[in-house]
Design a protein around this motif. Structure first.
Motif, short mmCIF file in Angstrom:
data_model
loop_
_atom_site.label_atom_id
_atom_site.label_comp_id
_atom_site.label_asym_id
_atom_site.label_seq_id
_atom_site.Cartn_x
_atom_site.Cartn_y
_atom_site.Cartn_z
N VAL A 39 1.18 32.60 -33.57
CA VAL A 39 1.85 31.49 -32.90
C VAL A 39 2.50 32.03 -31.64
N PHE A 40 2.25 31.40 -30.51
CA PHE A 40 2.71 31.93 -29.22
C PHE A 40 4.08 31.38 -28.81
N GLY A 41 4.79 30.73 -29.73
CA GLY A 41 6.03 30.05 -29.38
C GLY A 41 7.11 30.95 -28.83
N MET A 42 7.54 31.95 -29.60
CA MET A 42 8.65 32.82 -29.18
C MET A 42 8.30 33.62 -27.92
N PRO A 43 7.14 34.30 -27.86
CA PRO A 43 6.80 35.00 -26.62
C PRO A 43 6.66 34.04 -25.43
N ARG A 44 6.07 32.87 -25.65
CA ARG A 44 5.91 31.91 -24.56
C ARG A 44 7.27 31.54 -23.96
N ALA A 45 8.25 31.28 -24.84
CA ALA A 45 9.58 30.90 -24.37
C ALA A 45 10.21 32.02 -23.54
N ALA A 46 10.04 33.27 -23.98
CA ALA A 46 10.60 34.39 -23.23
C ALA A 46 9.91 34.57 -21.89
N ILE A 47 8.60 34.44 -21.86
CA ILE A 47 7.86 34.57 -20.61
C ILE A 47 8.27 33.49 -19.63
N ALA A 48 8.48 32.26 -20.12
CA ALA A 48 8.90 31.16 -19.26
C ALA A 48 10.25 31.42 -18.60
N LEU A 49 11.11 32.17 -19.29
CA LEU A 49 12.43 32.51 -18.74
C LEU A 49 12.37 33.71 -17.79
N GLY A 50 11.22 34.35 -17.70
CA GLY A 50 11.11 35.56 -16.89
C GLY A 50 11.72 36.77 -17.57
N ALA A 51 11.75 36.74 -18.93
CA ALA A 51 12.44 37.80 -19.68
C ALA A 51 11.55 39.00 -19.99
N ALA A 52 10.24 38.88 -19.83
CA ALA A 52 9.33 39.94 -20.24
C ALA A 52 8.89 40.78 -19.04
#
Length: 341
Positions: free
Chosen positions: A310-323
């Motif tokens: 499930v790409f939920g948690m990584p997707r949310a972090a990427i959207a914030l520019g956190a990765a």
């Protein structure tokens, strides 16, 4: 759209209970029930269900072999239904490592069978129906075996957060951690009853020592600390002599323990000398914490969509520019070792 479920359980009583709990949900249909693996295999072929619930403590079958065949030949989201036995806990941990997406406990904290699970199984089925299983992850040659006996790490600690599909991802990631890795802390969303068995299963494949975290335990190189779950958050504290803090609290980002809480404490304690890794999972827990680590100068990694259950948690972090880096699960260890060495 109706979610079609197959129930596999050797107990007629349990099949009836699970069917009743799911059939009262308007968006879920139990298309068939099976009493053993052979029946289950044929019914999967016949009905092609969206989700399978599987009891792996059935006499006359090897539930793990059956699960592995499902994942290999006909990848289908599987929820493990487990009793309150020690063997059940161990089998469930191994099943999660093989690709089962979640686990459901038949029993309450007292070990009895509750009259009502308040929709817990239905919620797991809805989550599992959103999974996209694409077969086994490719496993490159182990980086740990390629690494020198001693790696000169500059990183003081590593924190990992994961949820649905995370145990399988952790198996792949930790397989490539060397025996002298920096202290590593893991928050995996899982029923607390299964946490000790999952820690033991990870310890079997990791060159470093994987242990269940304990209150005020000093952080040591070559050790991986798995959050025990339950009603306590896991943090790190003590900049000069870092240690584990397990403290009661309210859910954060919908979870207890929360990845956000662990990551925020990493940012505060280690600043740019930490690494944050956010793996597969539903929702957004860990995204804000990973951003806090990135803003503190830490190296941050998110698992890519192709290898996430499930790409939920990584997707949310990427959207914030956190990765800082987005990478497939099979190469995350390589990024960490290159950064840390």
């Amino acid at each position: 759209m109706t979610i079609r479920v197959l129930i596999v359980d050797d107990s007629a009583t349990m099949r009836a209970i699970l069917t009743a709990r799911l059939s009262r949900e308007p968006d879920i249909e139990v298309v068939a029930v099976a009493g053993n693996a052979a029946e289950g295999r044929e019914l999967i072929k016949l009905h092609d269900p969206d989700v399978v619930t599987l009891d792996i403590e059935m006499p006359g079958m090897n539930g793990l072999d059956f699960l592995e065949k499902i994942m290999t030949l006909r990848p289908t989201p599987v929820i493990i239904v487990s009793g309150a036995t020690q063997q059940g806990n161990e089998l469930t941990a191994r099943a999660l490592a093989l690709g089962a997406v979640d686990c459901y406990s038949k029993c309450d904290r007292s070990g009895g069978l509750p009259m009502d699970d308040h929709g817990a199984l239905a919620a797991l089925v809805r989550q599992a129906s959103q999974m996209r299983k694409s077969g086994r992850f490719a496993r490159p040659a182990s980086l740990a075996r390629q690494a020198a006996d001693k790696v000169p790490f500059n990183v003081r600690a590593i924190a990992i957060g994961s949820s649905t599909g995370g145990v399988e991802a952790l198996q792949i990631l930790l397989r490539d951690f060397p025996a002298d890795c920096p202290p590593t802390l893991i928050v995996q969303h899982v029923n607390a009853r299964f946490a000790p068995a999952i820690a033991r299963s990870l310890d079997e494949i990791c060159a470093a020592h994987v242990v269940l975290a304990e209150p005020d335990l000093p952080l040591r190189a070559g050790h991986v600390y798995f959050a025990p779950g339950g009603e306590r958050h896991m943090r790190v504290g003590g900049t000069d002599s870092p240690y584990i803090r397990l403290r009661p609290g309210d859910p954060v980002s919908g979870h207890l323990p929360s990845v956000d809480v662990l990551f925020a404490s990493m940012a505060e304690t280690f600043g740019n000398a930490g690494v944050g890794i956010l793996l597969t999972g539903m929702g957004s827990d860990g995204a804000n914490g990973l951003l806090a680590m990135a803003q503190a100068g830490a190296f941050t990694i998110a698992q890519d969509e192709a290898t996430c259950t499930v790409f939920g948690m990584p997707r949310a972090a990427i959207a914030l520019g956190a990765a800082s880096v987005v990478a497939p699960i099979g190469s995350i260890a390589r990024h960490v070792l290159r950064k840390a060495a």
